[in-house]
Design a protein around this motif. Sequence first.
Motif, mmCIF file in Angstrom:
data_model
loop_
_atom_site.group_PDB
_atom_site.id
_atom_site.type_symbol
_atom_site.label_atom_id
_atom_site.label_comp_id
_atom_site.label_asym_id
_atom_site.label_seq_id
_atom_site.Cartn_x
_atom_site.Cartn_y
_atom_site.Cartn_z
ATOM 1 N N GLU A 111 0.809 -1.204 0.000
ATOM 2 C CA GLU A 111 0.000 0.000 0.000
ATOM 3 C C GLU A 111 0.847 1.261 0.000
ATOM 4 O O GLU A 111 0.825 2.078 0.925
ATOM 5 C CB GLU A 111 -0.951 -0.013 1.197
ATOM 6 N N VAL A 112 1.658 1.410 -1.049
ATOM 7 C CA VAL A 112 2.363 2.660 -1.321
ATOM 8 C C VAL A 112 1.910 3.138 -2.697
ATOM 9 O O VAL A 112 1.418 2.366 -3.517
ATOM 10 C CB VAL A 112 3.894 2.484 -1.281
ATOM 11 N N ARG A 113 2.080 4.413 -2.959
ATOM 12 C CA ARG A 113 1.561 4.967 -4.206
ATOM 13 C C ARG A 113 2.378 4.538 -5.419
ATOM 14 O O ARG A 113 1.847 4.505 -6.532
ATOM 15 C CB ARG A 113 1.526 6.497 -4.119
ATOM 16 N N ARG A 114 3.648 4.212 -5.229
ATOM 17 C CA ARG A 114 4.499 3.892 -6.370
ATOM 18 C C ARG A 114 5.338 2.665 -6.031
ATOM 19 O O ARG A 114 6.536 2.777 -5.755
ATOM 20 C CB ARG A 114 5.371 5.098 -6.704
ATOM 21 N N PRO A 115 4.761 1.450 -6.031
ATOM 22 C CA PRO A 115 5.565 0.255 -5.733
ATOM 23 C C PRO A 115 6.640 0.054 -6.801
ATOM 24 O O PRO A 115 6.366 0.101 -8.002
ATOM 25 C CB PRO A 115 4.533 -0.875 -5.765
ATOM 26 N N ALA A 116 7.863 -0.173 -6.371
ATOM 27 C CA ALA A 116 8.973 -0.356 -7.316
ATOM 28 C C ALA A 116 10.211 -0.753 -6.515
ATOM 29 O O ALA A 116 10.187 -0.900 -5.288
ATOM 30 C CB ALA A 116 9.225 0.915 -8.127
ATOM 31 N N ILE A 117 11.315 -0.919 -7.240
ATOM 32 C CA ILE A 117 12.625 -1.167 -6.642
ATOM 33 C C ILE A 117 13.413 0.136 -6.745
ATOM 34 O O ILE A 117 13.614 0.662 -7.853
ATOM 35 C CB ILE A 117 13.360 -2.311 -7.361
ATOM 36 N N TYR A 118 13.853 0.652 -5.620
ATOM 37 C CA TYR A 118 14.493 1.967 -5.570
ATOM 38 C C TYR A 118 15.955 1.834 -5.170
ATOM 39 O O TYR A 118 16.327 0.961 -4.371
ATOM 40 C CB TYR A 118 13.766 2.882 -4.585
ATOM 41 N N GLU A 119 16.742 2.763 -5.712
ATOM 42 C CA GLU A 119 18.144 2.852 -5.340
ATOM 43 C C GLU A 119 18.267 3.801 -4.145
ATOM 44 O O GLU A 119 17.620 4.855 -4.104
ATOM 45 C CB GLU A 119 18.970 3.378 -6.522
ATOM 46 N N LEU A 120 19.089 3.415 -3.201
ATOM 47 C CA LEU A 120 19.212 4.179 -1.957
ATOM 48 C C LEU A 120 20.438 5.080 -1.972
ATOM 49 O O LEU A 120 21.461 4.755 -2.576
ATOM 50 C CB LEU A 120 19.292 3.224 -0.768
ATOM 51 N N GLN A 121 20.286 6.169 -1.283
ATOM 52 C CA GLN A 121 21.435 6.998 -0.950
ATOM 53 C C GLN A 121 22.033 6.493 0.362
ATOM 54 O O GLN A 121 21.345 5.823 1.146
ATOM 55 C CB GLN A 121 21.008 8.467 -0.799
ATOM 56 N N PRO A 122 23.262 6.764 0.620
ATOM 57 C CA PRO A 122 23.850 6.343 1.904
ATOM 58 C C PRO A 122 23.051 6.896 3.086
ATOM 59 O O PRO A 122 22.530 8.010 3.035
ATOM 60 C CB PRO A 122 25.273 6.910 1.850
ATOM 61 N N SER A 123 22.922 6.054 4.112
ATOM 62 C CA SER A 123 22.237 6.425 5.355
ATOM 63 C C SER A 123 20.743 6.686 5.147
ATOM 64 O O SER A 123 20.138 7.494 5.865
ATOM 65 C CB SER A 123 22.896 7.671 5.993
ATOM 66 N N GLY B 53 4.786 7.817 -0.742
ATOM 67 C CA GLY B 53 3.991 7.831 0.470
ATOM 68 C C GLY B 53 2.996 6.689 0.510
ATOM 69 O O GLY B 53 2.912 5.858 -0.400
ATOM 70 N N LEU B 54 2.239 6.635 1.589
ATOM 71 C CA LEU B 54 1.280 5.561 1.805
ATOM 72 C C LEU B 54 -0.055 5.892 1.160
ATOM 73 O O LEU B 54 -0.433 7.059 1.030
ATOM 74 C CB LEU B 54 1.076 5.334 3.307
ATOM 75 N N THR B 55 -0.789 4.834 0.767
ATOM 76 C CA THR B 55 -2.145 5.007 0.254
ATOM 77 C C THR B 55 -3.116 5.170 1.419
ATOM 78 O O THR B 55 -2.783 4.862 2.570
ATOM 79 C CB THR B 55 -2.555 3.798 -0.594
ATOM 80 N N PRO B 56 -4.340 5.644 1.141
ATOM 81 C CA PRO B 56 -5.305 5.789 2.249
ATOM 82 C C PRO B 56 -5.653 4.467 2.926
ATOM 83 O O PRO B 56 -6.067 4.467 4.086
ATOM 84 C CB PRO B 56 -6.538 6.400 1.556
ATOM 85 N N ASP B 57 -5.513 3.330 2.218
ATOM 86 C CA ASP B 57 -5.854 2.032 2.801
ATOM 87 C C ASP B 57 -4.681 1.380 3.530
ATOM 88 O O ASP B 57 -4.809 0.244 3.995
ATOM 89 C CB ASP B 57 -6.340 1.073 1.710
ATOM 90 N N ALA B 58 -3.553 2.060 3.611
ATOM 91 C CA ALA B 58 -2.375 1.460 4.223
ATOM 92 C C ALA B 58 -2.503 1.399 5.740
ATOM 93 O O ALA B 58 -3.039 2.317 6.375
ATOM 94 C CB ALA B 58 -1.124 2.249 3.848
ATOM 95 N N ASP B 59 -2.025 0.303 6.296
ATOM 96 C CA ASP B 59 -1.948 0.145 7.751
ATOM 97 C C ASP B 59 -0.497 0.376 8.134
ATOM 98 O O ASP B 59 0.337 -0.528 8.082
ATOM 99 C CB ASP B 59 -2.412 -1.251 8.155
ATOM 100 N N ALA B 60 -0.177 1.620 8.493
ATOM 101 C CA ALA B 60 1.217 1.986 8.745
ATOM 102 C C ALA B 60 1.811 1.211 9.910
ATOM 103 O O ALA B 60 3.028 1.001 9.963
ATOM 104 C CB ALA B 60 1.315 3.491 9.020
ATOM 105 N N ALA B 61 0.992 0.761 10.829
ATOM 106 C CA ALA B 61 1.517 0.036 11.989
ATOM 107 C C ALA B 61 1.823 -1.417 11.667
ATOM 108 O O ALA B 61 2.442 -2.107 12.481
ATOM 109 C CB ALA B 61 0.525 0.117 13.151
ATOM 110 N N ARG B 62 1.391 -1.909 10.512
ATOM 111 C CA ARG B 62 1.594 -3.313 10.159
ATOM 112 C C ARG B 62 2.342 -3.387 8.839
ATOM 113 O O ARG B 62 1.756 -3.560 7.776
ATOM 114 C CB ARG B 62 0.263 -4.054 10.069
#
Length: 949
Positions: free
Chosen positions: A417-429, A441-450
């Motif tokens: 439940e994120v708006r743009r599911p994909a594989i992302y490259e990270l910056q350090p830290s 960000g999260l979709t309205p149906d996302a359960d952020a605690a789970r």
Amino acid sequence: MMRRILAAPLLLILLGLTVVHPVAAQQQLPTPTPEQLEILRSLSPDERERLLQELGLGNAAAGLLGGESAAGDSQSKTKRATSRAEGDNLDATKRRLRGTELEELDPTILRREDTVLLEVRLQPPRYVVEQPGNTASRLIPDPAQDELSKADSKRLEELVGMLRARNPYRLDRDGVLQLPGVRPIALLGLSEEQATKRLSLEPEFLKFEIELTRLPLELSGQAGLKPFGYDLFEEDPDSFEPVTSAPVPADYIVGPGDELNVQLFGSQNRNLRLIVSRDGRVNFPELGPISVVGKRFSQVKADIESRVAQQMIGVRASVSIGDVRGIRVFVLGEVKRPGSYNVSGLATITTALFASSGVKPIGSLRDVQLKRQGAVIRRLDLYDMLLRGDTSDDAKLLPGDVIFVPPVGSTVAVDGEVRRPAIYELQPSSTMADVLQIAGGLTPDADAARASLTRIDERKRRVVLDVDLASPAGRSQAARNGDVLRVLRVRPTLDGGVVVQGHVFAPTAVAYREGLRLSAVIRSVDDVKPNADLGYLVIRRELPPDRRITVVSADLTAALLAPGSAADVELMPRDQITVFDLESGRERVIKPLLDEMRLQARIDRPTELVRVAGRVRVPGEYPLEPNMKVSDLLRAGGSLSDAAYGGEAELTRFIVGGDGARKTELLKIDLAAVLAGDTAANVSLQPFDLLNVKEIPSWAQKEEVVLEGEVKFPGTYPITRGETLRSVLSRAGGITDLAFPEGAAFTREDLREREQEQLDVLATRLQSDLATLALQGAAANQSQAAQALQVGQSLLGQVRGTKAVGRLVINLNRVLASELGGTADVVLRDGDRLLVPKRRQEVTVIGEVQNSTSHFYRNELARDDYVGLSGGTTRKADRGRIYIVRADGSVIASENSRWFSRSSQIDMRPGDTVVVPLDTERIPRLPLWQAISTIMYNIAVSVAAVRSF
């Protein structure tokens, strides 16, 4: 020159052409793919024309390119200007051609991790026709086909079942198909047809018919995630070239090859075009050489305009940039086509990336480096441009610059439940908060605690961690290379509400509160649609703590009349209220509820269902409610119908005795007392109880018969049970003076249905006989059999097109003369139909005669005389089986008839039909043909009698 030498054979190889005479080439030119045509269109007109002329394909290719040469000529100036900036555009085009040719575009080609469907079946037995000597032909098994033993056949059938049961299959990462009991089979790059042939050659499949189909399934979940940002480079790079007519920025560095446009005005009015030479100077006619190299355009503009104003009296100047120079840069590292490129002097880092067809999936999008003289002077993070539109680090290029793309850094996959599911490259830290930000960000149906985080720990184990993205600690947790973050969705169940659905105007969910009752949810009968069943509403309820399903019903009318009473059911959270439609029935809702209750049944808690049958409006199975009684079951069944016997009903109860055997107990239910509200008669129900409501004795629907024709008062007459034809004719006033009672036609519906069934059976048997005749005729090559087959097909068509009438042969004169209810009288049934024709004076001759027609009745003529009046019989007639169908439908046959034999003449009557049947003995004997011919003639006579009204 070397480029021209290499271009021709390269294009020939990639387009599949052969170097022949131009005329032959035009004839043999295959149809290029749309991708190859698009690549040819991307060439400048000069390059395309030069390349096609070298191949001798100018005229042929012009048609394929759709007449774009004319459009290309209109844009030649723009293309030439772009060509000066691109330089080696032809080499880049050849590289794209080669890449297009290598990329498979056929959707049936199998790829890694593709999903396929296998259809497997045993080869059916083959048969051949054997005809030894002069004996009849027969079918025998093909000796060339190996016969399987019972054990082998059983083993192969088990293998077929196992292969089918495991459908669909998925190729592994190497494109290999893994089948049970079969060695791995490599199918990568094969088409569906090729893969099918490949599988059929496996020793395990020699006895099978096998077919492989590629399923174009889109991968979902984590398997369907793609690296973010790389699809930016999937477009044609030409579409991203900088526009040459765009304004030149003030900080543009002027260099050799740039064109300066100088407009002089004042005492002199003229335009000058000054090209920056290799030594970095422009030669101004009146001012001499002016050094401009390495300077910003704003400085060059100010310098020239100032010199003109100072050194040329009365003259002013306006300086602008004309065509910008082309510069050569290097694009290296993890790009699709690394190398040296000529780009526009206005080009930026992204321009060079597009020219090289973009970054490989293994290349970094977040650390694109611009190197100048060995030092990194700028780092471009493409995520800034893709996610925020920030191009501040997209620096302009200078000659000799190097754009270097290093391998991709640490990555994290984000799913759920994120708006743009994909594989992302990270910056350090990077933290989980950073990951959620780049994922939209999260979709309205996302359960952020789970949220779950799959990670490879220090011991190289794949572990799952719980992450609370709603807490600061969870959002600040560091992300690692290879992490898979999945954000779960809030469960769809309604926790704090009650659902109203079904035959209502506004299906909705209502907020639950303590003490909420049905009348507070459905406040009026105006909330439900017309024809709603107000007496039986179903409430599906989940009981804590195990969510066991139970059902409660309600009477909406009683609830609205007495709010807060026991009839006004108190609701619970998650209740689902369904309002039924009187016309649509209840099975759509009741059956799923009963299925749920069957699944939760146990030995100590049997399935909670009861059944009502007989004369109720909606018989069937219903959920057993808590404390349910007979009156509740009657309400569930829609109450009693008009044919119900209100005195007594029967309740069948199934109980398990002390010996463990199931027994049946019959209970008498006083329905009158139950309907009157007697609590003693209102028996409580148990699982599997069956309530049978009896029908009123002698109750039946209204029965009617139809009298037509020469009846004094024709029409439709209701009848009583057991009433006879004589009685109804008396009520109708009898028959008229012009009536022909000998030709009366009496039809009955159930007779018609039985006759139609017999006709269908005869058609099936005749078709089987025709198939046998066709096989024998093909084996023996008999012309007589072919003739018989043609006749039989015609007869089969007549049988299939014939509709039964259902005529019952009666003697209307005897009926009228008999006593009421006598032996000759006919007991009527619903739907019977009597047709009394007018007096007839003709005799009809049909069948195998020269002219089927009707003749005026003459008392002195016999049967064969009428046949003679019709021209006599045909060659195919069976003279020995001529018969007569009387006007009342009875048949008079004579097996010893001879043509014009007076001794066998039969008494003829008005309305008779003479039938001359087909002689089936003249063709190969088929037992049904004569019978079918007779039936067809008789039906034709009956149809004629019925349709004469």
